[in-house]
Enzyme design. Structure first.
Site, PDB file in Angstrom:
ATOM      1  N   ALA A 184     -68.240 -78.928  60.604  1.00  0.00           N
ATOM      2  CA  ALA A 184     -67.385 -80.067  60.285  1.00  0.00           C
ATOM      3  C   ALA A 184     -66.356 -79.600  59.257  1.00  0.00           C
ATOM      4  CB  ALA A 184     -68.233 -81.197  59.729  1.00  0.00           C
ATOM      5  N   GLY A 234     -71.825 -78.143  62.165  1.00  0.00           N
ATOM      6  CA  GLY A 234     -71.486 -78.969  63.327  1.00  0.00           C
ATOM      7  C   GLY A 234     -71.248 -78.158  64.595  1.00  0.00           C
ATOM      8  N   GLU A 283     -74.609 -77.603  65.994  1.00  0.00           N
ATOM      9  CA  GLU A 283     -75.063 -78.921  66.461  1.00  0.00           C
ATOM     10  C   GLU A 283     -74.385 -79.298  67.781  1.00  0.00           C
ATOM     11  OE1 GLU A 283     -74.058 -80.428  62.540  1.00  0.00           O
ATOM     12  OE2 GLU A 283     -76.084 -81.230  62.343  1.00  0.00           O
ATOM     13  N   GLU A 304     -75.386 -76.496  55.644  1.00  0.00           N
ATOM     14  CA  GLU A 304     -75.083 -77.752  54.942  1.00  0.00           C
ATOM     15  C   GLU A 304     -75.721 -77.910  53.568  1.00  0.00           C
ATOM     16  OE1 GLU A 304     -75.860 -77.520  58.152  1.00  0.00           O
ATOM     17  OE2 GLU A 304     -74.446 -78.690  59.330  1.00  0.00           O
TER      18      GLU A 304
HETATM   19  N1  CAA Z   1     -64.023 -76.617  57.308  1.00  0.00           N
HETATM   20  C1  CAA Z   1     -62.744 -76.448  56.913  1.00  0.00           C
HETATM   21  N2  CAA Z   1     -62.094 -75.275  56.930  1.00  0.00           N
HETATM   22  C2  CAA Z   1     -62.781 -74.218  57.386  1.00  0.00           C
HETATM   23  C3  CAA Z   1     -64.114 -74.312  57.813  1.00  0.00           C
HETATM   24  C4  CAA Z   1     -64.746 -75.591  57.772  1.00  0.00           C
HETATM   25  N3  CAA Z   1     -65.995 -75.790  58.185  1.00  0.00           N
HETATM   26  N4  CAA Z   1     -64.528 -73.085  58.187  1.00  0.00           N
HETATM   27  C5  CAA Z   1     -63.486 -72.260  58.011  1.00  0.00           C
HETATM   28  N5  CAA Z   1     -62.433 -72.941  57.511  1.00  0.00           N
HETATM   29  C6  CAA Z   1     -61.107 -72.418  57.170  1.00  0.00           C
HETATM   30  C7  CAA Z   1     -61.154 -71.659  55.874  1.00  0.00           C
HETATM   31  O1  CAA Z   1     -61.087 -72.531  54.764  1.00  0.00           O
HETATM   32  C8  CAA Z   1     -59.928 -70.779  56.014  1.00  0.00           C
HETATM   33  O2  CAA Z   1     -58.814 -71.569  55.713  1.00  0.00           O
HETATM   34  P1  CAA Z   1     -57.554 -70.925  54.905  1.00  0.00           P
HETATM   35  O3  CAA Z   1     -57.045 -69.831  55.805  1.00  0.00           O
HETATM   36  O4  CAA Z   1     -56.616 -72.052  54.741  1.00  0.00           O
HETATM   37  O5  CAA Z   1     -58.116 -70.387  53.630  1.00  0.00           O
HETATM   38  C9  CAA Z   1     -59.893 -70.463  57.513  1.00  0.00           C
HETATM   39  O6  CAA Z   1     -60.724 -71.443  58.128  1.00  0.00           O
HETATM   40  C10 CAA Z   1     -60.471 -69.105  57.823  1.00  0.00           C
HETATM   41  O7  CAA Z   1     -61.750 -69.042  57.223  1.00  0.00           O
HETATM   42  P2  CAA Z   1     -62.205 -67.824  56.279  1.00  0.00           P
HETATM   43  O8  CAA Z   1     -61.023 -67.235  55.594  1.00  0.00           O
HETATM   44  O9  CAA Z   1     -63.330 -68.326  55.430  1.00  0.00           O
HETATM   45  O10 CAA Z   1     -62.734 -66.807  57.395  1.00  0.00           O
HETATM   46  P3  CAA Z   1     -63.886 -65.747  57.254  1.00  0.00           P
HETATM   47  O11 CAA Z   1     -63.835 -64.939  58.506  1.00  0.00           O
HETATM   48  O12 CAA Z   1     -63.822 -65.032  55.963  1.00  0.00           O
HETATM   49  O13 CAA Z   1     -65.257 -66.615  57.248  1.00  0.00           O
HETATM   50  C11 CAA Z   1     -66.736 -68.337  58.017  1.00  0.00           C
HETATM   51  C12 CAA Z   1     -65.609 -67.362  58.379  1.00  0.00           C
HETATM   52  C13 CAA Z   1     -68.016 -67.572  57.711  1.00  0.00           C
HETATM   53  C14 CAA Z   1     -66.965 -69.242  59.240  1.00  0.00           C
HETATM   54  C15 CAA Z   1     -66.333 -69.163  56.781  1.00  0.00           C
HETATM   55  O14 CAA Z   1     -65.051 -69.719  57.013  1.00  0.00           O
HETATM   56  C16 CAA Z   1     -67.258 -70.301  56.476  1.00  0.00           C
HETATM   57  O15 CAA Z   1     -68.301 -70.086  55.870  1.00  0.00           O
HETATM   58  N6  CAA Z   1     -66.893 -71.542  56.855  1.00  0.00           N
HETATM   59  C17 CAA Z   1     -67.615 -72.718  56.542  1.00  0.00           C
HETATM   60  C18 CAA Z   1     -68.847 -72.844  57.421  1.00  0.00           C
HETATM   61  C19 CAA Z   1     -69.643 -74.062  57.052  1.00  0.00           C
HETATM   62  O16 CAA Z   1     -70.100 -74.218  55.944  1.00  0.00           O
HETATM   63  N7  CAA Z   1     -69.840 -74.953  58.036  1.00  0.00           N
HETATM   64  C20 CAA Z   1     -70.604 -76.148  57.867  1.00  0.00           C
HETATM   65  C21 CAA Z   1     -69.729 -77.277  57.491  1.00  0.00           C
HETATM   66  S1  CAA Z   1     -70.655 -78.717  57.056  1.00  0.00           S
HETATM   67  C22 CAA Z   1     -71.104 -79.401  58.528  1.00  0.00           C
HETATM   68  O17 CAA Z   1     -70.848 -78.896  59.582  1.00  0.00           O
HETATM   69  C23 CAA Z   1     -71.819 -80.695  58.391  1.00  0.00           C
HETATM   70  C24 CAA Z   1     -72.424 -81.208  59.625  1.00  0.00           C
HETATM   71  O18 CAA Z   1     -73.587 -81.089  59.885  1.00  0.00           O
HETATM   72  C25 CAA Z   1     -71.629 -81.910  60.561  1.00  0.00           C
END
Ligand code: CAA
Length: 257
Positions: A65, A110, A113, A133
């Protein structure tokens, strides 16, 4: 036309690609709304016999998400966001056609999921799964605490959710989170080959079997078996049953049209 999705139908197979390249295909409320509308489109189109859900681009299925949208959400907004996604993911799960998640990279939060709301998950070798999460101070909210435990068992689900460990495609295969691992290049063809093996069967029987599995998981065994017996009877009233059994006895391939 969708803003956050790519949608195409070819040879009876619909493909939805989540397409938010700037956020590695993160799911914001607008994307979730479009996804729901697209599932409705799939459900209405009788030409669609199977669905593939994937992520656009080379790196990510869905990175979860959208954290940038959730950061300012209140408790009520958070609950509404989860309910919105849950409703659409449940609609996806209830489609009468076979659905496959082609997991082509990050399937976090998500994203994992969403993949679990599909019937079958096929992952490319670069896929990474996880439920991050609790590390964000929230819990999986698009079905993770429920579907993951049902899919891989309570102990392993708790391990993944409580540690937030990320696992690769082979580990996901080992614990039963994915059905198959393939190269990135062969991912979609592998999905299509599996779809082909489903589509050679009676479509009504496939839909009923799928529905019995889904409904039965939420019942005790006695009621699940009753549901199955009734549904078994229902399939005996179909042309499909006549064709399938006659074809066997005539030593030919069934033709379900
Ligand atoms: N939400 C918003 N933005 C996200 C995102 C997310 N879940 N995942 C990645 N992005 C964005 C980053 O912020 C980044 O944006 P900018 O270029 O503007 O800085 C862009 O995507 C590229 O990401 P990274 O630079 O971080 O890329 P990376 O290759 O170094 O890492 C990754 C990739 C491991 C997926 C890392 O981006 C990450 O950890 N993302 C978050 C994953 C996460 O925590 N997901 C769970 C969200 S909560 C949820 O999903 C709740 C639920 O149950 C519904």
């Amino acid at each position: 036309m969708y803003e956050h999705l790519l949608y195409e139908v070819a040879d009876g197979i619909a493909t939805i690609s989540i397409n938010n390249p700037k956020s590695l295909n993160a799911l914001d409320p607008a994307t979730i709304e479009e996804f729901g509308a697209c599932i409705d489109e799939v459900a209405k189109d009788k030409a669609v016999k199977a669905l593939i859900v994937t992520g656009a681009g080379p790196k990510s299925f869905v990175a979860g998400a959208d954290i940038s949208k959730m950061v300012l959400m209140s408790a009520e907004e958070g609950a509404r966001f989860a309910a919105l996604a849950d409703g659409f993911f449940s609609k996806l799960e209830a489609l009468p056609i076979v659905t496959i998640a082609a997991v082509n990279g990050y399937a976090l939060g998500g994203g994992c999921e969403l993949a679990m709301a599909c019937d079958i998950r096929i992952a490319s070798e670069n896929a990474i799964f996880g439920q991050p999460e609790v590390g964000l101070g929230i819990i999986p909210g698009f079905g993770g605490t429920q579907r993951l435990a049902r899919l891989i068992g309570k102990g392993r689900a708790k391990e993944l959710i409580l540690t937030t460990d990320r696992i690769d495609a082979n580990e996901a295969y080992r614990i039963g989170l994915v059905n198959k691992v393939t190269s990135k290049e062969e991912l979609i063809d592998t999905c299509k080959a599996m779809i082909g093996r489903v589509l050679k069967n009676g479509p009504f029987a496939v839909a009923v079997a799928k529905s019995c599995i889904e409904s039965g998981m939420d019942m005790d065994l006695k009621n699940g078996l009753k549901l199955e017996a009734d549904a078994f009877g229902l399939t005996f009233a179909t042309e499909e049953k006549k064709e399938g059994m006659t074809a066997f006895l005539e030593k030919r391939k069934a033709n379900f049209g």
